[in-house]
Design an enzyme around this catalytic site. Structure first.
Site, PDB file in Angstrom:
ATOM      1  N   ASP A 253       0.855  -1.181   0.000  1.00  0.00           N
ATOM      2  CA  ASP A 253       0.000   0.000   0.000  1.00  0.00           C
ATOM      3  C   ASP A 253       0.891   1.231   0.000  1.00  0.00           C
ATOM      4  O   ASP A 253       1.975   1.218   0.608  1.00  0.00           O
ATOM      5  CB  ASP A 253      -0.920   0.021   1.235  1.00  0.00           C
ATOM      6  N   ASP A 291      -7.462  -3.290  -5.826  1.00  0.00           N
ATOM      7  CA  ASP A 291      -8.710  -2.846  -5.203  1.00  0.00           C
ATOM      8  C   ASP A 291      -8.592  -1.331  -5.083  1.00  0.00           C
ATOM      9  O   ASP A 291      -8.119  -0.797  -4.087  1.00  0.00           O
ATOM     10  CB  ASP A 291      -8.882  -3.505  -3.837  1.00  0.00           C
ATOM     11  N   CYS A 344     -15.467  -0.875  -5.152  1.00  0.00           N
ATOM     12  CA  CYS A 344     -16.749  -1.030  -4.459  1.00  0.00           C
ATOM     13  C   CYS A 344     -17.653   0.137  -4.870  1.00  0.00           C
ATOM     14  O   CYS A 344     -18.155   0.874  -4.034  1.00  0.00           O
ATOM     15  CB  CYS A 344     -16.571  -1.108  -2.952  1.00  0.00           C
TER      16      CYS A 344
END
Length: 390
Positions: A253, A291, A344
């Site tokens: 990340d 993601d 999402c």
């Protein structure tokens, strides 16, 4: 606390939100200042606040304004509560209704479709109508309610039936969900999960069913080198590790602090996951999962405050960032490897349009794409699987 006192507390907290205080901070501050409030009281007040945030537009219409009091009046009206018995001014109850409020509340209630329409930001509504098409009305209605709680069964520790039985023994009732063979929907005892032995022993993780279904698109095999490029707390990496315990999974990340819980979560699940700081990544992965940062519009039942904070400018910035991250992640894929792009989000600019632009501009081939909406049972979610065109 009485039901009326809980409404009064919600009114005060919602007024703080109008001043720019984040919901979680306002709820935490209220809890610390209200030592008299038991766990049931804190849960009830929290539910009131988040119910209002999901339905802020319609509750403002029902209650006659954007103040905390008006929004809670809208909440009480939507839930069919007896306003006269709650708004009494006695003890810690909200003040009695004024004549103007009573007259406003006596007006007819708009139909359900019109109310649901109000619970999207005005600027975003046309885009959602176009993106969701015939599903727009049903999705709008579904997004006004609380999201289900889902668990992912850790298949490395047990099968779904055995895990269900273990949860049931601790008062947590579940049922299998068709979106994924690992998915359990919690129907009773959700607040007991994180204190349960099943959770502590790594039999389950909290993860939405649509997210689980997206992970299942990729066949992860022993020996594969896998990179979770935007790992955050590591939920996707943990799911991949459960699918193939012998795979070599790395989590990365841009903000390493977001990954601080991964070692503990991995140990609990019996998973092998390495965290990799920026600048230390390899360039030959069999699978890279992205993601991507997004609007989160598919999860707004869980994070309704974000719905009202999103702006056109922020959405444009996110789309630019997604395209950049996709290109950076693609450069890490080994010849013959795969790239999985996920969000999402319910919005095509972040999903199908973003995936199509990537394929068009890079020559990568899209093998499969899936879009999930709350009508499928879980969150709004999107996944597109690519392989290199050369």
């Amino acid at each position: 606390m009485t039901p009326a006192a809980r409404l009064a507390a919600a009114i005060a907290i919602l007024d703080q939100l109008r001043d720019g205080t984040p919901a979680e901070r306002a709820l935490t501050n209220w809890g610390r200042a209200s030592r008299f409030a038991g766990s049931g009281d804190r849960a009830a007040v929290r539910d009131h606040v988040f119910d209002v945030l999901r339905c802020r537009g319609s509750f403002a219409a029902l209650g006659g304004g954007e103040s905390g009091r008006a929004l809670v009046l809208g909440l009480a009206r939507a839930q069919g509560l007896d306003l006269a018995s709650l708004f009494t001014g006695e003890g810690h109850a909200p003040a009695p209704l004024t004549e103007a409020e009573a007259a406003r509340l006596a007006q007819p209630v708009p139909d359900a479709g019109a109310l649901a329409d109000l619970d999207w930001p005005d600027w975003l509504r046309p885009q959602l109508q176009a993106d969701l098409g015939a599903d727009y009305g049903a999705v709008s209605a579904r997004m006004r309610a609380r999201a289900p709680v889902f668990l992912r069964v850790n298949l490395a520790r047990g099968d779904r039936a055995a895990v269900q039985a273990a949860l049931a023994a601790e008062g947590i009732a579940t049922r299998p969900h068709p979106l994924a063979e690992t998915a359990l929907e919690v129907i009773e005892g959700a607040r007991r999960i994180q204190a349960s032995e099943a959770y502590r022993e790594g039999l389950v993780e909290l993860q939405d069913a649509a997210s689980q279904a997206a992970i299942a698109l990729v066949p992860v095999a022993a020996g594969m080198r896998v990179l979770d490029f935007c790992a955050g707390g590591g939920g996707k990496a943990l799911a991949l590790a459960a699918c193939a315990p012998a795979a070599r999974i790395e989590a990365h990340d841009v903000d390493p602090g977001r990954m601080r819980d991964i070692p503990v979560r991995a140990a609990r699940a019996g998973a092998r996951i390495s965290t990799v700081a920026p600048g230390r990544l390899g360039r030959e992965y069999d699978l890279v999962l992205v993601d991507a940062p997004c609007s989160g519009s598919g999860t707004w039942r869980r994070t309704p405050e974000a719905k009202w904070r999103l702006t056109p400018e922020r959405l444009e910035t996110l789309c630019t960032l997604q395209a950049q991250i996709l290109r950076e992640a693609a450069a890490r894929v080994a010849p013959g490897g795969r790239l999985l792009y996920m969000t999402c989000s319910l919005l095509s600019v972040e999903n199908t349009a973003q995936a199509a632009a990537f394929a068009r501009e890079t020559g990568w081939h899209m093998d499969e794409e899936r879009r999930f909406t709350p009508l499928d049972g879980g969150d709004g979610f999107f996944a597109a699987l690519f392989h290199r065109g050369d």
